[in-house]
Design a protein around this motif. Structure first.
Motif, mmCIF file in Angstrom:
data_model
loop_
_atom_site.group_PDB
_atom_site.id
_atom_site.type_symbol
_atom_site.label_atom_id
_atom_site.label_comp_id
_atom_site.label_asym_id
_atom_site.label_seq_id
_atom_site.Cartn_x
_atom_site.Cartn_y
_atom_site.Cartn_z
ATOM 1 N N PRO A 26 -8.184 40.550 14.361
ATOM 2 C CA PRO A 26 -9.058 39.742 13.507
ATOM 3 C C PRO A 26 -10.522 40.081 13.733
ATOM 4 O O PRO A 26 -10.956 40.332 14.851
ATOM 5 C CB PRO A 26 -8.754 38.309 13.945
ATOM 6 N N CYS A 56 -8.054 37.676 2.338
ATOM 7 C CA CYS A 56 -7.006 37.713 3.368
ATOM 8 C C CYS A 56 -5.708 38.274 2.784
ATOM 9 O O CYS A 56 -5.051 39.120 3.388
ATOM 10 C CB CYS A 56 -6.784 36.310 3.934
ATOM 11 N N ARG A 73 -4.788 40.623 6.530
ATOM 12 C CA ARG A 73 -5.262 40.503 7.908
ATOM 13 C C ARG A 73 -6.076 39.219 8.032
ATOM 14 O O ARG A 73 -6.636 38.723 7.043
ATOM 15 C CB ARG A 73 -6.129 41.699 8.285
ATOM 16 N N PRO A 74 -6.175 38.650 9.241
ATOM 17 C CA PRO A 74 -7.021 37.470 9.431
ATOM 18 C C PRO A 74 -8.481 37.828 9.163
ATOM 19 O O PRO A 74 -8.938 38.932 9.505
ATOM 20 C CB PRO A 74 -6.798 37.110 10.904
ATOM 21 N N SER A 92 -12.053 30.644 6.776
ATOM 22 C CA SER A 92 -11.281 31.393 7.767
ATOM 23 C C SER A 92 -9.822 31.379 7.329
ATOM 24 O O SER A 92 -9.246 30.307 7.125
ATOM 25 C CB SER A 92 -11.408 30.759 9.157
ATOM 26 N N ALA A 152 -5.715 33.369 7.492
ATOM 27 C CA ALA A 152 -4.784 34.269 8.173
ATOM 28 C C ALA A 152 -3.525 34.405 7.332
ATOM 29 O O ALA A 152 -3.067 33.428 6.729
ATOM 30 C CB ALA A 152 -4.436 33.744 9.564
ATOM 31 N N LEU A 208 -11.182 30.625 13.166
ATOM 32 C CA LEU A 208 -10.283 31.722 12.814
ATOM 33 C C LEU A 208 -9.144 31.834 13.823
ATOM 34 O O LEU A 208 -7.989 32.065 13.456
ATOM 35 C CB LEU A 208 -11.056 33.042 12.751
ATOM 36 N N ASP A 237 -5.259 31.451 12.742
ATOM 37 C CA ASP A 237 -4.369 32.589 12.990
ATOM 38 C C ASP A 237 -3.195 32.179 13.864
ATOM 39 O O ASP A 237 -2.049 32.575 13.634
ATOM 40 C CB ASP A 237 -5.153 33.724 13.641
ATOM 41 N N GLN A 251 0.844 32.179 12.792
ATOM 42 C CA GLN A 251 1.915 32.813 13.556
ATOM 43 C C GLN A 251 2.977 31.796 13.961
ATOM 44 O O GLN A 251 4.169 32.124 14.032
ATOM 45 C CB GLN A 251 1.338 33.520 14.776
#
Length: 676
Positions: A5, A154, A159-160, A179, A181, A208, A212, A216
């Motif tokens: 990131p 994004c 990608r973050p 922000s 992800a 962020l 992120d 996940q």
């Protein structure tokens, strides 16, 4: 492989940017940077490329006041359904993030892969700004629609990323800091994006990191839920990190082939992406035997154990979960009423298994493509079991928990089939439903659409169906905005498609699109397993309560007939014999030659008076059943309980059959009848 990131900007970079903005407009800054004149500005290359796409590819104007585009409610519902279990899992993470940000003014949003906001959580103090910006469910925040922004960029870069204030392409959004992800599935396919947006003056890197980590977590939990049909290996170099967000997760099948993984697994195993890992042998990747992994699954341990590894190598600590037999593997047997109790069948395609070479080859082909995005075309005479085969394919696939919709293209009147398939808006045509209709294709979203007798579909609708298959979107009658749809098409016809194409009755381009895999269902007279087929139908129709023995002489008699109505006709004869039997042994005495319309020949039937012989056979069987029911009812003086017991039927089933045949006891002259 996903890049790390991008972190926040230094305050000095913000100061330089603001100084530059004081001397030139936002639009001038963007054009200057794209022209290569912004070398001294702290603008990330990702932002430069995004600005370039917005200006040259999407033809957006930075100073344009752009009203956000919103999808229709039916489209929003379809998108939520398509994303499946990710939505409720993400909602839990979003609620958790909101508790961590109690003292911030923010919006937390989940979008699908097209940038449509599916779910929203926001701070009350930020509500007015959120409405003004277009932070609400159903709004499209793709880069193509609203330029460089957290959600859209994004999704584009996968990608973050942080998009801080003046990094937005549209000047109307430069007060925001976003922000975002990405969220991927077990094979690395982009599913969604999770975003936190607010009006912060600083690019907060911790935000962020939070989003992120939440993304996940969603991936990991969704993966564990989607891998119930596989062995799941959860691992890390440190035992205490197994079952934490940092664990690696790998799903593999009984042969040891890796079917999916999470992002942590890629990092721990040092694979660049999912494509490089999926398809590998799990025993080779972990340098241990498949037997050792399966033994670990059989022990049902809840604590990680070290995997056997080569001498001198640091071991992996792991837990292995065995496949869970899901409820969706329960498939109704042929001819069984929906809702009746069934015995779970490990493999739905097993119901098609036979000793006939053609059927064996067909089942083998279907096993290899059952979870591939390949259309299946089923060919065969009427009654050969094409619909039953389509249901088995759906039940064996990962779409089994979604809808299975069947449409008989030859049974729906031509004026209605278009609205039946594609749906319609309120008032789209005379007689349209007041609230509109979703249509079968959208109802099957995420699942399977079975188009029976596809050869009878009118040519104009064939063109529309081709567009649906190619573009993956549906335009309802009277609608203006196409609705994305994810549906697997299985089609069937009793005609030869090549002959239909030659006659101009079927589009060749549609045929080639539907003809991903062609499976021919052989007629009964050509099958090498007729005795086994008869025994199988007897077991299926008798149910679990009765163990029925069938005499060899009866099997030989039934096998000599050509069965113009194929499996459907054979099943009806079996049902009639079972209904009228007096014992648990079926013999020639339980068989009536009149059920075959007096036909004992083995050659193919012909058409008589424009009607198939199958139709005559159906009528004869129906008449025979009616006579048998009437005789039994009269023998027991129309006592329903006694007659049902004699026929081995439930009272409900007997009433249903009486209603179908119009069987009503007429009152005797001296008073009303007692139906029992």
């Amino acid at each position: 492989m996903l890049r790390a990131p991008r972190r926040g900007r230094e305050r000095s970079g913000d100061a330089i940017m603001q100084t530059r903005l004081s001397t030139q407009s936002h639009a001038d800054l963007i054009r200057s940077v794209i022209a290569g004149h912004g070398a001294g500005l702290p603008i990330d290359e990702v932002i430069r490329r995004s600005w370039s796409r917005c200006l040259t590819t999407y033809a957006l104007d930075p100073h344009q006041s752009k009203r956000p585009n919103t999808v229709e409610h039916a489209d929003l519902l379809a998108r939520r359904q398509r994303i499946g279990a990710v939505l409720p899992i993400a909602r839990i993470e979003m609620e958790g993030l909101s508790k961590l940000m109690l003292h911030s003014e923010y919006s937390i949003m989940l979008t699908d892969r097209d940038g449509v906001i599916l779910s929203y959580v926001g701070h009350p103090n930020f509500a007015a700004t959120a409405r003004r910006c277009g932070f609400r469910e159903g709004v499209v925040w793709s880069e193509q629609e609203l330029g460089t922004n957290g959600m859209g960029t994004c999704l584009t870069t996968q990608r973050p990323i942080v998009i801080h204030r003046t990094e937005h392409f549209l000047a109307q959004n430069i007060q925001l800091t976003c922000s975002a992800a990405p969220i991927f599935d077990m094979r690395g396919q982009l599913l969604a994006a999770l975003d936190i947006s607010g009006a912060s003056a600083n690019a907060q890197t911790h935000t962020l990191a939070l989003v992120d980590m939440a993304a996940q977590n969603v991936e990991n939990r969704a993966l564990l839920g989607a891998c119930k049909d596989y062995y799941v290996l959860r691992f890390h170099r440190c035992a205490e990190f197994v079952s934490t967000p940092g664990e690696g997760v790998v799903a593999f099948d009984e042969q040891g082939t890796i079917m999916g993984a999470n992002r942590s697994a890629l990092e721990l195993l040092r694979f660049r992406d999912h494509q490089a890992l999926c398809g590998q042998r799990v025993d080779r990747v972990f340098e241990t035997s498949l037997a050792a992994l399966l033994q670990l699954a059989a022990r049902h341990r809840f604590r990680p154990e070290p995997l056997p590894s080569p001498a001198g190598r640091r071991p992996w600590f792991a837990m292995v979960q065995a496949p869970v037999e899901p409820q969706r593997r329960v498939m109704p047997a042929a001819g069984t009423a929906p809702g009746s109790p069934q015995t779970p069948e490990p493999d739905p395609l097993q119901c098609l298994h036979s000793s006939d070479p053609v059927m064996q080859q067909s089942v083998g082909v279907l096993r290899r493509v059952v979870d591939r995005d390949i259309s299946v075309l089923l060919l065969g005479e009427t009654g050969t079991g094409k619909g039953y085969c389509a249901r088995a394919i759906h039940a064996a696939s990962r779409r089994a928990e979604k809808a299975f919709l069947s449409v008989n293209c030859g049974a729906i009147p031509e004026p209605l089939i278009e609205s039946e398939l594609f749906g319609h808006k309120p008032g789209a045509f005379t007689g349209a439903a007041r609230d509109g209709s979703m249509g079968r294709i959208l109802q099957a979203n995420g699942g399977t659409l079975f188009l029976d007798e596809i050869g009878d579909m009118p040519l104009p609708l064939q063109a529309r169906l081709l567009n649906v298959i190619e573009d993956r979107e549906v335009l309802p009658l009277g609608g203006t905005k196409p609705i994305p749809v994810d549906v697997r098409i299985i089609s069937a016809t009793q005609h030869d498609p090549v002959e239909l194409i030659a006659k101009g009755q079927f589009r060749d381009d549609l045929y080639y699109r539907l003809n991903g895999i062609t499976v021919r269902m052989p007629p009964v007279r050509q099958r090498a397993d007729i005795p086994d087929l008869i025994r199988k139908l007897v077991r299926t129709e008798a149910g679990a309560e009765s163990a029925i023995d069938i005499e060899i002489a009866l099997i030989e008699r039934l096998a000599r007939y050509s069965w113009p109505g194929n499996v459907r006709q054979l099943r009806n004869v079996v049902r009639t014999m079972l209904a009228l039997r007096s014992t648990n042994d079926l013999t020639l005495a339980d068989f009536n030659e009149s059920w075959l319309a007096g036909a004992t020949r083995t050659e193919e039937p012909t058409l008589e008076s424009g009607r198939p012989v199958e139709a005559d056979v159906e009528n004869v069987l129906s008449s025979a059943e009616c006579d048998a029911l009437r005789r039994t009812l009269e023998a027991f003086h129309w006592n329903i309980s006694a007659a049902a017991s004699r026929l081995h039927l439930s009272r409900r089933t007997l009433y249903r059959k009486m209603h179908r045949h119009g069987l009503v006891r007429r009152a005797p002259p001296n008073g009303p009848a007692d139906a029992g």
